[in-house]
Design a protein around this motif. Structure first.
Motif, PDB file in Angstrom:
ATOM      1  N   PHE A   1       0.833  -1.195   0.000  1.00 50.02           N
ATOM      2  CA  PHE A   1       0.000   0.000   0.000  1.00 50.02           C
ATOM      3  C   PHE A   1       0.872   1.251   0.000  1.00 50.02           C
ATOM      4  N   MET A   2       0.452   2.263  -0.758  1.00 50.18           N
ATOM      5  CA  MET A   2       1.138   3.560  -0.821  1.00 50.18           C
ATOM      6  C   MET A   2       2.579   3.431  -1.302  1.00 50.18           C
ATOM      7  N   GLN A   3       2.807   2.551  -2.264  1.00 46.12           N
ATOM      8  CA  GLN A   3       4.141   2.368  -2.836  1.00 46.12           C
ATOM      9  C   GLN A   3       4.085   2.615  -4.340  1.00 46.12           C
ATOM     10  N   PRO A   4       4.179   3.875  -4.780  1.00 45.20           N
ATOM     11  CA  PRO A   4       4.097   4.174  -6.219  1.00 45.20           C
ATOM     12  C   PRO A   4       5.287   3.625  -6.969  1.00 45.20           C
ATOM     13  N   SER A   5       5.050   3.222  -8.214  1.00 41.78           N
ATOM     14  CA  SER A   5       6.134   2.764  -9.074  1.00 41.78           C
ATOM     15  C   SER A   5       6.933   3.955  -9.577  1.00 41.78           C
ATOM     16  N   ALA A   6       8.042   3.676 -10.247  1.00 48.05           N
ATOM     17  CA  ALA A   6       8.863   4.753 -10.814  1.00 48.05           C
ATOM     18  C   ALA A   6       8.072   5.546 -11.847  1.00 48.05           C
ATOM     19  N   THR A   7       7.259   4.857 -12.652  1.00 49.05           N
ATOM     20  CA  THR A   7       6.462   5.562 -13.660  1.00 49.05           C
ATOM     21  C   THR A   7       5.334   6.358 -13.004  1.00 49.05           C
TER      22      THR A   7
ATOM     23  N   ALA B   1       4.798  13.742 -10.720  1.00 52.00           N
ATOM     24  CA  ALA B   1       5.718  14.875 -10.673  1.00 52.00           C
ATOM     25  C   ALA B   1       5.590  15.760 -11.907  1.00 52.00           C
ATOM     26  N   HIS B   2       5.238  15.158 -13.052  1.00 54.99           N
ATOM     27  CA  HIS B   2       5.100  15.936 -14.286  1.00 54.99           C
ATOM     28  C   HIS B   2       4.045  17.029 -14.122  1.00 54.99           C
ATOM     29  N   TYR B   3       2.954  16.701 -13.437  1.00 58.45           N
ATOM     30  CA  TYR B   3       1.860  17.661 -13.291  1.00 58.45           C
ATOM     31  C   TYR B   3       1.910  18.433 -11.966  1.00 58.45           C
ATOM     32  N   LEU B   4       2.421  17.790 -10.920  1.00 55.76           N
ATOM     33  CA  LEU B   4       2.275  18.361  -9.582  1.00 55.76           C
ATOM     34  C   LEU B   4       3.606  18.574  -8.860  1.00 55.76           C
ATOM     35  N   GLY B   5       4.728  18.328  -9.541  1.00 51.79           N
ATOM     36  CA  GLY B   5       6.016  18.576  -8.929  1.00 51.79           C
ATOM     37  C   GLY B   5       6.158  20.040  -8.555  1.00 51.79           C
TER      38      GLY B   5
ATOM     39  N   GLY C   1      -7.832   4.083  -3.750  1.00 45.92           N
ATOM     40  CA  GLY C   1      -7.460   2.742  -4.196  1.00 45.92           C
ATOM     41  C   GLY C   1      -6.328   2.138  -3.387  1.00 45.92           C
ATOM     42  N   ASN C   2      -5.192   1.853  -4.056  1.00 47.34           N
ATOM     43  CA  ASN C   2      -4.054   1.271  -3.350  1.00 47.34           C
ATOM     44  C   ASN C   2      -3.061   2.322  -2.868  1.00 47.34           C
ATOM     45  N   GLY C   3      -3.447   3.581  -2.970  1.00 45.41           N
ATOM     46  CA  GLY C   3      -2.668   4.629  -2.337  1.00 45.41           C
ATOM     47  C   GLY C   3      -1.420   5.077  -3.060  1.00 45.41           C
ATOM     48  N   ASN C   4      -1.301   4.802  -4.361  1.00 44.09           N
ATOM     49  CA  ASN C   4      -0.073   5.186  -5.065  1.00 44.09           C
ATOM     50  C   ASN C   4       0.161   6.688  -5.039  1.00 44.09           C
TER      51      ASN C   4
ATOM     52  N   ARG D   1      -4.120  14.902 -23.723  1.00 43.17           N
ATOM     53  CA  ARG D   1      -3.420  13.620 -23.679  1.00 43.17           C
ATOM     54  C   ARG D   1      -2.551  13.515 -22.423  1.00 43.17           C
ATOM     55  N   PRO D   2      -2.590  12.379 -21.728  1.00 39.84           N
ATOM     56  CA  PRO D   2      -1.739  12.226 -20.545  1.00 39.84           C
ATOM     57  C   PRO D   2      -0.260  12.127 -20.907  1.00 39.84           C
ATOM     58  N   PHE D   3       0.571  12.666 -20.027  1.00 41.47           N
ATOM     59  CA  PHE D   3       2.008  12.458 -20.128  1.00 41.47           C
ATOM     60  C   PHE D   3       2.303  10.971 -19.962  1.00 41.47           C
ATOM     61  N   ARG D   4       3.185  10.444 -20.809  1.00 43.90           N
ATOM     62  CA  ARG D   4       3.539   9.021 -20.729  1.00 43.90           C
ATOM     63  C   ARG D   4       4.989   8.904 -20.257  1.00 43.90           C
ATOM     64  N   PRO D   5       5.211   8.502 -19.008  1.00 46.60           N
ATOM     65  CA  PRO D   5       6.572   8.405 -18.480  1.00 46.60           C
ATOM     66  C   PRO D   5       7.354   7.283 -19.152  1.00 46.60           C
TER      67      PRO D   5
END
Length: 231
Positions: free
Chosen positions: A19-25, A31-35, A50-53, A182-186
């Motif tokens: 839980f609450m463990q976001p992936s690198a992507t 960060a692209h939108y909210l950094g 959801g799973n807290g990412n 369109r969403p940013f694609r990491p």
């Protein structure tokens, strides 16, 4: 309200995912939108975490995190992780929050809400965000046929949305659209993964241009990201 979500944790693979463990992507995407916006001390809330990412990423930036979620299993994980739980009723958030929010995130969740609930979300954002605060949303693009597998691949999806629809719903509120598209694609997976993703993007862009030449300015991306700012 939870009936359709009784086996959702298993369906999404969250039973076996931390839980609450976001992936690198995930981290790149947020960060692209909210950094720089999500920062130490900022109050941040997520609808349907959801799973807290996202909350995990926001907490890593030093934010004070809150969230609402219909799934009891997810709420239990959130309480154990120190997340401030919010009511499902957006109108009741003001009685729980300690101040105005810097960010409200609604990532892959507005399609799970009714049109009335989405209107309440936008109204709550205009009321609860600090001036300059952001509502950050991602949802299947109802204007694109490429969104059909996403939109109709989940029985809990109840609303079909698009950027123009959300803009119409936000009319008269203290919200302005900063971005819709369109969403940013990491890029991830090392050099081979980056090359493959870049090649895929080039092909997609070419297909988009060809379709626009024939049919006009159709937004073909499967998902839409919207960022709305509290004025």
């Amino acid at each position: 309200m939870e009936d359709g979500y009784l086996h959702y944790q298993a369906l999404k693979g969250w039973d076996d995912t931390p839980f609450m463990q976001p992936s690198a992507t995930d981290a790149q995407f947020f960060a692209h939108y909210l950094g720089g916006v999500v920062a130490a001390g900022a109050l941040v809330a997520e609808v349907g975490f959801g799973n807290g990412n996202f909350l995990g990423w926001a907490a890593a930036q030093g934010a004070r995190i809150f969230g609402s979620e219909v799934q009891a299993a997810a709420r239990e994980k959130a309480v154990a992780a120190g997340v401030g739980l919010l009511p499902l009723d957006f109108n009741a958030w003001k009685d729980v929050l300690p101040g105005r929010l810097r960010v409200i995130a609604a990532i892959d969740v507005m399609e799970h809400l009714t049109r009335a609930q989405n209107s309440e979300l936008l109204t709550a954002a205009a009321r609860l965000l600090e001036p300059g605060g952001l509502l950050f949303a991602r949802f299947p693009n109802g204007q694109s046929p490429l969104s059909l597998p996403i939109q109709h691949g989940d029985q809990t999806h109840v609303s079909v949305l698009s950027a123009p629809i959300v803009e119409q719903m936000a009319q008269g509120l203290a919200l302005e659209v900063v971005y819709a598209g369109r969403p940013f694609r990491p890029y991830a997976g090392g050099l081979p993964g980056r090359i493959a993703r870049k090649a895929q993007d080039v092909v997609r862009s070419g297909c988009d241009r060809a379709i626009r030449m024939v049919y006009g300015p159709l937004p073909m991306h499967a998902n839409t990201v919207m960022v709305l700012r509290r004025t």
